[in-house]
Design a protein around this motif. Structure first.
Motif, short mmCIF file in Angstrom:
data_model
loop_
_atom_site.label_atom_id
_atom_site.label_comp_id
_atom_site.label_asym_id
_atom_site.label_seq_id
_atom_site.Cartn_x
_atom_site.Cartn_y
_atom_site.Cartn_z
N ASP A 169 -27.49 -2.70 1.99
CA ASP A 169 -26.08 -2.29 1.94
C ASP A 169 -25.91 -0.95 1.24
N SER A 170 -26.74 -0.72 0.22
CA SER A 170 -26.60 0.51 -0.57
C SER A 170 -27.54 1.63 -0.12
N PRO B 273 -28.11 2.96 3.44
CA PRO B 273 -27.93 2.97 4.90
C PRO B 273 -29.00 3.76 5.64
N VAL C 126 -30.31 -7.83 0.62
CA VAL C 126 -29.03 -7.47 1.23
C VAL C 126 -28.37 -6.35 0.43
N ALA C 127 -28.38 -6.46 -0.89
CA ALA C 127 -27.79 -5.42 -1.73
C ALA C 127 -28.50 -4.09 -1.50
N LYS D 132 -23.90 -12.66 7.85
CA LYS D 132 -24.59 -11.46 7.35
C LYS D 132 -26.08 -11.48 7.68
N GLU E 130 -26.04 -9.45 10.90
CA GLU E 130 -26.24 -8.00 10.81
C GLU E 130 -27.69 -7.70 10.43
N TYR E 131 -28.24 -8.57 9.58
CA TYR E 131 -29.62 -8.45 9.15
C TYR E 131 -30.42 -9.66 9.63
N ARG F 101 -32.58 -4.64 9.66
CA ARG F 101 -31.33 -4.52 10.41
C ARG F 101 -31.59 -5.02 11.84
#
Length: 334
Positions: free
Chosen positions: A105-106, A108, A101-102, A3, A81-82, A158
């Motif tokens: 992810d939330s 975009p 990360v959270a 990740k 991904e990050y 990202r």
């Protein structure tokens, strides 16, 4: 696919590197890889990394070429991904990656997210110097005027950002992170986590504290970012140069060169007179004068007493949500 790729460029920083690596290994979020890019160290970094036995760490070695090239080498090998960058003497709060990360992810619509930053001294002890910015959204003008991300160890991005804007400029030997943030801000929206989850070590010998060298490269970033724009951006160019001088004016405090701090502070006004009323300008002047009059020890005693009075006057519940320091960082003694 992993990740998060954590890219750590290092050059003869073995005195600090174990703490830095530990602050990654102590993260509550565990789906990461470390790309440790050794930029020609001669202090035993290679042997130490091999003996560490961390299966999630990949050691990459290159001749000494500078931080920008080392970060690019890490990007070439990153699988996440990050992507996060961590300077080899900085530290992270254990929840930093989990929170960032959270967030991405939330959200975009955001390309990157930064945190507030708390300075530490050379020994890694937390100070009271909080670098806090609420900057978020499409923020190119603000980022071009001043690096309000504050520390290259703060953002999570990202990996696709670099596929769009390219890699770090190897011609820049300092302030290369600011140049990158300016470029990313032209294309991607920024998020913020309003807690100090990044700990920025202040050392007199660090690259950003080589005053003339760092100032020269900050001014080069301004010319690169704004120099070819039209006359309607001249005010922005002048404000950026003034803020560059004011930012560098804080650095001589580490070596107690107060005359140089005040000289750089005056030069900042020559470019941007409006800084006279800014919090940073006024605060720097008060600190310098306080230390000149009271001596550094006397000033710290007065400051400590004032902070104790402030804490005494606050609600006993006012610090319940404040993040605690990682095991590798400790509160600075007075």
């Amino acid at each position: 696919m992993v990740k998060v790729s954590v890219i750590i460029p290092t050059y003869n920083a073995l005195a600090y590197l174990p703490q830095t690596i530990d602050s990654v290994r102590q993260q509550t979020f565990s789906d990461w890889e470390i790309l440790l890019v050794d930029d020609g160290s001669t202090d035993g970094t290679a042997a130490w990394a091999e003996a560490l036995g961390e299966p999630r760490l990949r050691y990459l070695s290159q001749p000494n070429q500078g931080c920008a090239t080392a970060r690019n080498r890490g990007l070439d090998h990153a699988q996440g991904e990050y992507v996060a960058f961590l300077d080899s003497d900085d530290l992270w709060h254990p929840t930093k990656l989990a929170r960032q990360v959270a967030y991405l992810d939330s959200h975009p619509e955001r390309g990157w997210v930064h945190t507030w930053v708390l300075n530490t001294d050379a020994e890694g002890r937390l100070t009271q110097h909080l670098l806090a910015s609420d900057l978020e959204g499409f923020v190119w003008p603000q980022i071009a005027e001043e690096n309000l991300v504050f520390c290259g160890s703060s953002p999570l991005l990202r990996r696709s950002c670099f596929e769009t804007v390219g890699q770090f400029d190897p011609a820049l030997k300092s302030a290369e992170d600011w140049d990158m943030w300016v470029r990313i801000a032209t294309r991607y929206s920024l998020g913020v986590i309003r807690e100090p989850l990044t700990f920025y070590r202040q050392r007199p010998s660090s690259k950003s504290n080589r005053l003339a060298f760092h100032l020269e490269h900050r001014l080069r970033v301004i010319d690169k970012s704004l120099g070819d724009l039209g006359p309607e951006f001249e005010d922005l160019r002048q404000r950026a140069k003034g803020r560059a001088y004011l930012s560098v004016a804080w650095k001589p405090l580490l070596t107690e060169d107060y005359d140089q701090a005040l000289a750089l502070r005056r030069q900042a006004l020559a470019y941007y007179p409006g800084l006279r009323f800014s919090r940073n300008y006024v605060r720097l002047g008060l600190i310098v004068r306080g230390r000149q009059w009271l001596g550094r020890a006397g000033y710290e005693q007065v400051l400590g007493a004032w902070r104790s009075l402030r804490r005494w006057g606050r609600s006993p519940h006012s610090h319940e949500s404040a993040p605690t320091a990682p095991a590798t960082a400790q509160p600075a003694s007075k």
